[in-house]
Design an enzyme around this catalytic site. Sequence first.
Site, short mmCIF file in Angstrom:
data_model
loop_
_atom_site.label_atom_id
_atom_site.label_comp_id
_atom_site.label_asym_id
_atom_site.label_seq_id
_atom_site.Cartn_x
_atom_site.Cartn_y
_atom_site.Cartn_z
N TYR A 134 -1.72 0.27 10.23
CA TYR A 134 -1.87 -0.30 8.89
C TYR A 134 -0.54 -0.27 8.14
O TYR A 134 -0.12 -1.26 7.52
CB TYR A 134 -2.93 0.51 8.12
CG TYR A 134 -3.24 0.02 6.72
CD1 TYR A 134 -3.53 -1.32 6.47
CD2 TYR A 134 -3.26 0.91 5.66
CE1 TYR A 134 -3.82 -1.75 5.18
CE2 TYR A 134 -3.57 0.49 4.37
CZ TYR A 134 -3.84 -0.84 4.13
OH TYR A 134 -4.14 -1.26 2.87
N SER A 186 0.86 -1.18 0.00
CA SER A 186 0.00 0.00 0.00
C SER A 186 0.89 1.22 0.00
O SER A 186 2.08 1.15 0.33
CB SER A 186 -0.87 -0.03 1.25
OG SER A 186 -1.30 1.27 1.56
#
Length: 685
Positions: free
Chosen positions: A582, A569
């Site tokens: 995250y 990501s």
Amino acid sequence: MKSLWREAEAKKMVGAYARQGVNKDLALRVYTTRLLGGDPRLVLHGGGNTSVKTRMKDVSGKTIDVLCVKGSGWDMGAIEPRGLPALRIDALQALRPLKALSDEDMVDAQRGALLDSTSPNPSVETLLHTFLPHKFIDHTHSTAVLAVTDQPDGDKIAADIYGDRAALVPYVMPGFDLAIKAAEVYEANRDVEGLILLKHGIFSFGETAREAYERMISLVTVAEDRLKTGRKKVFVSAALPKKIASVADVAPILRGLIADNDGASEPKRMVLDFRTNKAIRTYVNGKEAARYSQIGVVTPDHNIRTKNWPLLVAAPDAGDVPDFIKSTKKACDKFAATSHKYFARHNGKRDAVKVELDTTPRVILVPGLGLFGVGKSASDAAVAADIAENTVNVITDAEAIGTFRPIPETDMFDIEYWSLEQAKLSKGAEAPLARRVAIVTGGAGGIGEATARMFAAQGAAVVVLDRDAKAVARVADDIAGAAMGIACDVTDARAVRRAFDHICKTYGGVDIVVSNAGAAWQGRIGEVSDKVLRQSFELNFFAHQTIAQNAVRVMQAQGTGGALLFNTSKQAVNPGQDFGPYGLPKAATLFLMKQYALEYGVDGITSNAVNADRVNTGIFAGGMLEDRAKARGLTVKEYLGDGNLLKREVTVDDVAKAFLDLALGRKTTAAVLTVDGGNIAASLR
Ligand code: ZN
């Protein structure tokens, strides 16, 4: 075998089709064709055909005599009226006086006689249906009839059990010559209910759909009854190792050894389909398996899907897998050498010089386990496996009442190297991901679902892994072609192992893994609980590791390389406020990708990542995306496109395309491909 004719069902079908303008003859032809096609003991994968002679209007409005006969590519069990194209009978009858007719000319003449030029090619047995006078004609490759006639004295047995009820047609290759021969045999025996085509199948006929169908059932039952009498015990088991290696361990080894791998280009892999049951194991375990399994196909056209002989390997001893690999490699080399010799023996002897087919087996028999169907796709592998199961039954029955003896090798060669089949060889390039098995985790929605769909569209056999069983089933069912869904929590290492074992049983192995499952946890890093951070690490790091570990284990057993793909990501390189929980495991996963690239490049396994940003995938919980967009006075769509350099919205398909490009790249590893429309702070250098 019992008749499945139901008067009420037949009437219902006639009524339903009448409303679509289909006449009664054709409606009933559809009805009994489906009855025959629904029973694998009669019809298997195109092995059989039916016809009806009726009257229809041609384009000028004139009512003419036509033959509606099964078109190629249609499954008899699910046939529709358009699967039985109409041909002008007079045009076909005009061929009867010819001395000879090549298959190509026959196909041309048949196409020329079609009322509708968009119809599929009529069956190669169309002329046989034409030259017999009956209104309804049924043809099957009944397993019982094959077991009775695939014998050294099959003609005598058939004559004995059928008497005056059916006449015998000696083996002739399907086409014009067989049509003439069958017509001549019938004309010399006009009272028969059908014809037994020795070592090939059976025809029945009648004035009504019901008569032709019920004669088929009755004639097949005669063969079944013969198989019940005087049976001897067959297939005494050979000695087997104490512990047999598991199917999940054996499948990738076999899949790797049969792949055509020159090391320079993408290996020509095959997809496998494992089958087993008591009858199969009795057959493959037999002391004499090397004799009865290597004689040939039970009916000629099977060899187009299975080749004439299966590859028979040694029983895999769980205690000595290296020895199994060694002996299987030898068996594969022998299989190829035998195939080359067979081709050389027959090529150009009776017919034109042919193009040699590949020497990859289409069926593998594994004592102790069962059998594998082999194909260039999952559906081809399933067809080969279905036929192989059917073959086990026919040969078991044939050996129980005598000795299995199909058509001679020269006749098998003529079918396998049929000019009509040869003409298909050069047609159609393979899809980019053909022959490959791909797993997509988190595949039941968002980027994962888009990737699963794209990979399936590019020819891969796709496995969708996701936590939600219902969503998994929905996506797998909805994807056209080969797709399997497995409900699996990727943070559960044992469940992941079970999923990989199941995939190896179903398709033989794995070539591409898209490790995509993830979720975005939030929290200010100085205050966030360990629990949240650890939860995120479980899914966003450790699950990727578990998936990758299993993937390389299977890929190494195959020895044909592979592709690992990770969904990292933007967070992995450019942290966002409150996204530490995250971003941290994602950053670790980015390095995990590099570590796999470093350590498994030597095995031909590539390892790459896709770095996507602001894709509306639905993984951002609690309307976060909506809130952010609202704060800037934008819709979600505007927000997603607004924040990047190109001002273009990034879709799940854009990300799927990036995974596809990396999966196809043979010379790219340890790369991160950014799909974010341009985010300079997250750009890699
Ligand atoms: Zn046939």
